[in-house]
Design an enzyme around this catalytic site. Structure first.
Site, PDB file in Angstrom:
ATOM      1  N   ASP A 179      -1.713  -1.816  10.289  1.00  0.00           N
ATOM      2  CA  ASP A 179      -1.972  -1.805   8.845  1.00  0.00           C
ATOM      3  C   ASP A 179      -2.568  -3.119   8.336  1.00  0.00           C
ATOM      4  O   ASP A 179      -2.897  -3.231   7.153  1.00  0.00           O
ATOM      5  CB  ASP A 179      -0.667  -1.557   8.069  1.00  0.00           C
ATOM      6  CG  ASP A 179      -0.178  -0.124   8.217  1.00  0.00           C
ATOM      7  OD1 ASP A 179      -0.959   0.726   8.687  1.00  0.00           O
ATOM      8  OD2 ASP A 179       0.986   0.128   7.857  1.00  0.00           O
TER       9      ASP A 179
ATOM     10  N   GLY B  13       4.938  -6.507   5.263  1.00  0.00           N
ATOM     11  CA  GLY B  13       4.748  -7.424   6.396  1.00  0.00           C
ATOM     12  C   GLY B  13       3.264  -7.570   6.724  1.00  0.00           C
ATOM     13  O   GLY B  13       2.772  -8.667   7.019  1.00  0.00           O
ATOM     14  N   SER B  14       2.525  -6.463   6.640  1.00  0.00           N
ATOM     15  CA  SER B  14       1.088  -6.516   6.912  1.00  0.00           C
ATOM     16  C   SER B  14       0.385  -7.337   5.838  1.00  0.00           C
ATOM     17  O   SER B  14      -0.570  -8.070   6.136  1.00  0.00           O
ATOM     18  CB  SER B  14       0.503  -5.095   6.941  1.00  0.00           C
ATOM     19  OG  SER B  14       1.132  -4.353   7.965  1.00  0.00           O
ATOM     20  N   ALA B  15       0.850  -7.238   4.597  1.00  0.00           N
ATOM     21  CA  ALA B  15       0.267  -8.056   3.516  1.00  0.00           C
ATOM     22  C   ALA B  15       0.559  -9.535   3.770  1.00  0.00           C
ATOM     23  O   ALA B  15      -0.309 -10.390   3.536  1.00  0.00           O
ATOM     24  CB  ALA B  15       0.828  -7.617   2.164  1.00  0.00           C
TER      25      ALA B  15
ATOM     26  N   LYS C 229       0.844  -1.213   0.000  1.00  0.00           N
ATOM     27  CA  LYS C 229       0.000   0.000   0.000  1.00  0.00           C
ATOM     28  C   LYS C 229       0.868   1.247   0.000  1.00  0.00           C
ATOM     29  O   LYS C 229       2.067   1.209   0.309  1.00  0.00           O
ATOM     30  CB  LYS C 229      -0.913   0.026   1.229  1.00  0.00           C
ATOM     31  CG  LYS C 229      -0.211  -0.092   2.595  1.00  0.00           C
ATOM     32  CD  LYS C 229       0.352   1.178   3.155  1.00  0.00           C
ATOM     33  CE  LYS C 229       1.203   0.955   4.394  1.00  0.00           C
ATOM     34  NZ  LYS C 229       1.961   2.128   4.829  1.00  0.00           N
TER      35      LYS C 229
ATOM     36  N   GLY D 228       9.980  -0.793   4.141  1.00  0.00           N
ATOM     37  CA  GLY D 228       9.991   0.398   3.294  1.00  0.00           C
ATOM     38  C   GLY D 228       8.797   1.307   3.481  1.00  0.00           C
ATOM     39  O   GLY D 228       8.646   2.281   2.765  1.00  0.00           O
ATOM     40  N   GLY D 229       7.912   0.981   4.434  1.00  0.00           N
ATOM     41  CA  GLY D 229       6.694   1.774   4.586  1.00  0.00           C
ATOM     42  C   GLY D 229       5.647   1.403   3.553  1.00  0.00           C
ATOM     43  O   GLY D 229       4.673   2.142   3.339  1.00  0.00           O
TER      44      GLY D 229
ATOM     45  N   PRO E  74       8.906  -4.121  -1.236  1.00  0.00           N
ATOM     46  CA  PRO E  74      10.162  -3.795  -0.555  1.00  0.00           C
ATOM     47  C   PRO E  74      10.047  -3.965   0.965  1.00  0.00           C
ATOM     48  O   PRO E  74       9.026  -3.609   1.559  1.00  0.00           O
ATOM     49  CB  PRO E  74      10.400  -2.330  -0.920  1.00  0.00           C
ATOM     50  CG  PRO E  74       9.652  -2.129  -2.198  1.00  0.00           C
ATOM     51  CD  PRO E  74       8.466  -3.059  -2.151  1.00  0.00           C
TER      52      PRO E  74
HETATM   53  O1  C5P Z   1       0.833  -1.705  14.776  1.00  0.00           O
HETATM   54  P1  C5P Z   1       2.218  -1.803  14.223  1.00  0.00           P
HETATM   55  O2  C5P Z   1       2.966  -3.001  14.712  1.00  0.00           O
HETATM   56  O3  C5P Z   1       2.270  -1.648  12.740  1.00  0.00           O
HETATM   57  O4  C5P Z   1       2.979  -0.527  14.791  1.00  0.00           O
HETATM   58  C1  C5P Z   1       4.364  -0.508  14.999  1.00  0.00           C
HETATM   59  C2  C5P Z   1       4.687   0.647  15.920  1.00  0.00           C
HETATM   60  O5  C5P Z   1       4.461   1.893  15.230  1.00  0.00           O
HETATM   61  C3  C5P Z   1       3.855   0.740  17.171  1.00  0.00           C
HETATM   62  O6  C5P Z   1       4.382  -0.064  18.205  1.00  0.00           O
HETATM   63  C4  C5P Z   1       3.959   2.213  17.512  1.00  0.00           C
HETATM   64  O7  C5P Z   1       5.206   2.496  18.120  1.00  0.00           O
HETATM   65  C5  C5P Z   1       3.979   2.865  16.145  1.00  0.00           C
HETATM   66  N1  C5P Z   1       2.627   3.303  15.729  1.00  0.00           N
HETATM   67  C6  C5P Z   1       2.095   4.438  16.312  1.00  0.00           C
HETATM   68  N2  C5P Z   1       0.835   4.865  15.968  1.00  0.00           N
HETATM   69  C7  C5P Z   1       0.122   4.203  15.027  1.00  0.00           C
HETATM   70  C8  C5P Z   1       0.647   3.041  14.381  1.00  0.00           C
HETATM   71  C9  C5P Z   1       1.915   2.619  14.772  1.00  0.00           C
HETATM   72  O8  C5P Z   1       2.740   5.073  17.158  1.00  0.00           O
HETATM   73  N3  C5P Z   1      -1.099   4.646  14.714  1.00  0.00           N
END
Ligand code: C5P
Length: 332
Positions: A152, A119-121, A25, A114-115, A111
């Protein structure tokens, strides 16, 4: 739900493999509010899935394991239970009381770190595949497990175009029209998502980020262009890349560049190559360049590929779909 409709878990290797696919995404809009007590930031974001697929095949086996292949299979992807594909299978197994071990075979075409939501996919594809394997049809349970795996993951399950609020996991569908052409460029470094959020908080506390948490999500303007999701939503509905270019926004840009200054160089390079707009994808460091059409994307990609400091260049389009099963090849 307990057990499996497929027979005794003591002979899981007799079950057929199941394959599912989910997509990376880009966040066409990302406004970050203040840090909450739960360690997350409130977001207002607009996701669009891209035609870059992660394909996950679950092969019933004696033990749980992960293997990698594909363009972005590399040594930085964990092969233990912190791998989001395996974590997804383990979480759904626990939530349903099932014990069917599988090898999680991931073909990576998004990638890494890479943002881009790769990993979420992986997690979303693994959930869809494992749910099918064990005969779980409880969509609410699958959605709950998805939320527990990462902010995500719910979007990777759903795909398309969506507005995300809360942690980014409370989704509302967005009516998109047409197809947008993106060129993605990765720089040589990597960024960890929590680290970029932390740096954004630090920059705001020091008054050196142009994005203001005090006024809530969407208040700041780290880049030229209005921090207004309505403008992005309108542009996505008109299929007009010039309008979308003017509305793209990411509050995390300053923090990502502060941690990895090469990103600014990559952004300049793509703009000099004629892109309509450069956008750091999520927490970076991948930069998305919006093109007018297929030919324009090709031109930008060729110029970026020849540039110093750009590691990989990928052309793609959005929106793509959500996580779905891939039927086995027809028997000959
Ligand atoms: O939920 P996910 O594992 O993708 O998030 C990784 C880290 O990114 C979280 O532990 C948090 O530090 C940060 N994050 C955040 N606010 C969000 C999504 C992620 O601070 N809305």
């Amino acid at each position: 739900m307990t057990g499996s409709p497929f027979g005794p878990a003591s002979h899981p290797e007799t079950l057929d493999p199941v394959t599912a696919r989910a997509y990376g995404k880009i966040n066409a809009f990302l406004a970050v509010g203040p840090l909450q007590d739960d360690g997350y930031h409130d977001l207002v974001t607009v996701f669009q899935s891209l035609d870059l697929a992660e394909t996950v095949t679950l092969v019933p086996a004696e033990d749980f394991s992960v293997t990698l292949s594909g363009r972005y299979a590399d040594t930085t992807v964990p092969l233990d239970s912190s791998n989001l594909g395996l974590a997804a299978v383990l979480a759904l197994a626990e939530a349903t009381g099932t014990t069917i071990p599988v090898e999680v075979a991931i073909e990576k075409n998004v990638p890494v770190a890479g943002g881009m939501g790769g990993g979420s996919a992986d997690a979303a594809a693994a959930l869809v595949a494992y749910a099918h394997l064990i005969g779980c049809t409880d969509r609410d349970l699958i959605a709950e497990v998805a939320r527990g795996l990462g902010a995500d993951v719910p979007f990777a399950l759903r795909g398309g175009t969506a507005l995300g609020t809360g942690r980014g996991d409370e989704l509302s569908p967005v009516l998109g029209r047409g197809e947008f052409h993106w060129v993605l460029a990765t720089s040589t470094g990597r960024l960890s998502t929590p680290e970029v959020y932390r740096r954004l908080d630090e920059l705001r506390a020091a008054g050196s980020s142009t994005t203001g948490a005090d006024a809530g999500p969407g208040a700041g303007a780290a880049e030229a262009g209005p921090a207004d999701p309505a403008a992005v939503l309108r542009a996505l509905g008109t299929a007009d890349p010039e309008a979308l270019a003017g509305a793209l926004h990411n509050d995390m840009t300053d923090a990502a560049i502060d941690l990895l200054p090469d990103i600014a160089h990559v952004m300049d390079t793509g703009m000099r190559a004629g892109a309509l707009r450069a956008l750091v994808s999520g927490s970076g460091p991948t930069v998305g360049f919006l093109a007018r059409d297929h030919t324009h994307a090709l031109e930008i990609a060729v110029l970026l590929e020849a540039s110093r400091g750009v590691r990989q260049v990928v052309r793609t389009t959005g929106p793509a779909g959500g996580a779905h099963l891939v039927p086995p090849p027809a028997a000959a």
